[in-house]
Design a protein around this motif. Structure first.
Motif, PDB file in Angstrom:
ATOM      1  N   LEU A  89      25.119  32.575 -33.574  1.00  0.00           N
ATOM      2  CA  LEU A  89      23.949  31.965 -32.760  1.00  0.00           C
ATOM      3  C   LEU A  89      23.134  30.843 -33.262  1.00  0.00           C
ATOM      4  O   LEU A  89      22.322  30.483 -32.863  1.00  0.00           O
ATOM      5  N   HIS A  90      23.973  30.053 -34.422  1.00  0.00           N
ATOM      6  CA  HIS A  90      23.234  28.828 -34.878  1.00  0.00           C
ATOM      7  C   HIS A  90      23.290  27.895 -33.760  1.00  0.00           C
ATOM      8  O   HIS A  90      24.356  27.723 -33.219  1.00  0.00           O
ATOM      9  N   LEU A  91      22.451  27.184 -33.826  1.00  0.00           N
ATOM     10  CA  LEU A  91      22.267  26.353 -32.642  1.00  0.00           C
ATOM     11  C   LEU A  91      23.269  25.468 -32.455  1.00  0.00           C
ATOM     12  O   LEU A  91      23.919  25.066 -31.518  1.00  0.00           O
ATOM     13  N   GLY A  92      23.809  24.548 -33.693  1.00  0.00           N
ATOM     14  CA  GLY A  92      24.795  23.619 -33.642  1.00  0.00           C
ATOM     15  C   GLY A  92      26.180  24.357 -33.004  1.00  0.00           C
ATOM     16  O   GLY A  92      26.953  23.624 -32.486  1.00  0.00           O
TER      17      GLY A  92
ATOM     18  N   ILE B 261      29.359  22.723 -25.150  1.00  0.00           N
ATOM     19  CA  ILE B 261      30.142  21.612 -24.607  1.00  0.00           C
ATOM     20  C   ILE B 261      31.607  21.925 -24.519  1.00  0.00           C
ATOM     21  O   ILE B 261      32.187  21.206 -23.495  1.00  0.00           O
ATOM     22  N   SER B 262      32.495  22.517 -25.239  1.00  0.00           N
ATOM     23  CA  SER B 262      34.014  22.940 -25.303  1.00  0.00           C
ATOM     24  C   SER B 262      33.954  23.577 -23.846  1.00  0.00           C
ATOM     25  O   SER B 262      34.711  23.336 -23.067  1.00  0.00           O
ATOM     26  N   PHE B 263      33.171  24.690 -23.716  1.00  0.00           N
ATOM     27  CA  PHE B 263      33.242  25.422 -22.571  1.00  0.00           C
ATOM     28  C   PHE B 263      33.162  24.838 -21.151  1.00  0.00           C
ATOM     29  O   PHE B 263      33.811  24.929 -20.486  1.00  0.00           O
ATOM     30  N   THR B 264      32.008  23.991 -21.096  1.00  0.00           N
ATOM     31  CA  THR B 264      31.581  23.173 -19.969  1.00  0.00           C
ATOM     32  C   THR B 264      32.612  22.208 -19.728  1.00  0.00           C
ATOM     33  O   THR B 264      33.250  22.103 -18.516  1.00  0.00           O
ATOM     34  N   ALA B 265      33.311  21.663 -20.917  1.00  0.00           N
ATOM     35  CA  ALA B 265      34.491  20.655 -20.671  1.00  0.00           C
ATOM     36  C   ALA B 265      35.386  21.270 -20.161  1.00  0.00           C
ATOM     37  O   ALA B 265      36.226  20.675 -18.850  1.00  0.00           O
ATOM     38  N   CYS B 266      35.746  22.265 -20.549  1.00  0.00           N
ATOM     39  CA  CYS B 266      37.267  23.152 -20.013  1.00  0.00           C
ATOM     40  C   CYS B 266      36.901  23.468 -18.727  1.00  0.00           C
ATOM     41  O   CYS B 266      37.753  23.639 -17.831  1.00  0.00           O
ATOM     42  N   ARG B 267      35.625  24.107 -18.443  1.00  0.00           N
ATOM     43  CA  ARG B 267      35.344  24.412 -17.098  1.00  0.00           C
ATOM     44  C   ARG B 267      35.375  23.387 -16.053  1.00  0.00           C
ATOM     45  O   ARG B 267      35.650  23.474 -14.842  1.00  0.00           O
TER      46      ARG B 267
END
Length: 144
Positions: free
Chosen positions: A71-74, A81-87
């Protein structure tokens, strides 16, 4: 041999992905059908259903399916970002397939939605497994 393949394919991760994939699809359908029944164009309904289901899917995939507990912010931002880009890629694919099937091929929009949903679930699993929720070499309790 079939048992070996079955045992490899049907594990906790795949089963939970299918369960949460179905739930994500249900969320997508509820938004889509609600908007279409309210008289909103199927293209706008598809986009809105995609957005809501992506938000839902990120949370359940991160925690319950791929057990990514860092759960580290980075790290979370990188995953998001990766999830949203792939979705986004699969969302564009979904929109294109819906337009082709409904507008060009004159298929029923609900039949099209079912067929497209199956393809999207498979593509999203591959994206999540290979590009987003890869197992970290550093255990989550260690500092990055």
């Amino acid at each position: 041999m079939i048992k070996k393949i079955w045992d490899k394919v049907m594990n906790r991760e795949v089963i939970s992905y299918l369960v949460f994939g179905v739930l994500t699809t249900v969320v997508n359908w509820i938004v889509y059908v609600g908007m279409v029944k309210a008289g909103i164009d199927y293209r706008i309904s598809t986009a809105a259903a995609w957005l809501v289901s992506v938000l839902f899917a990120f949370g359940v995939n991160k925690i319950f399916v791929f057990q990514s507990y860092d759960l580290h912010l980075g790290f979370v931002v990188k995953e998001m970002i990766s999830f949203t880009a792939c979705r986004a890629a699969s969302g564009v694919m979904e929109m294109v397939l819906m337009v082709i099937m409904v507008s060009w091929l004159n298929m029923d929009e609900y039949v099209s939605k079912i067929l497209v949903s199956i393809v999207v679930v498979i593509v999203n699993y591959v994206f999540s497994k290979l590009f987003i929720f890869r197992k970290s070499e550093v255990p989550p309790c260690k500092e990055r």
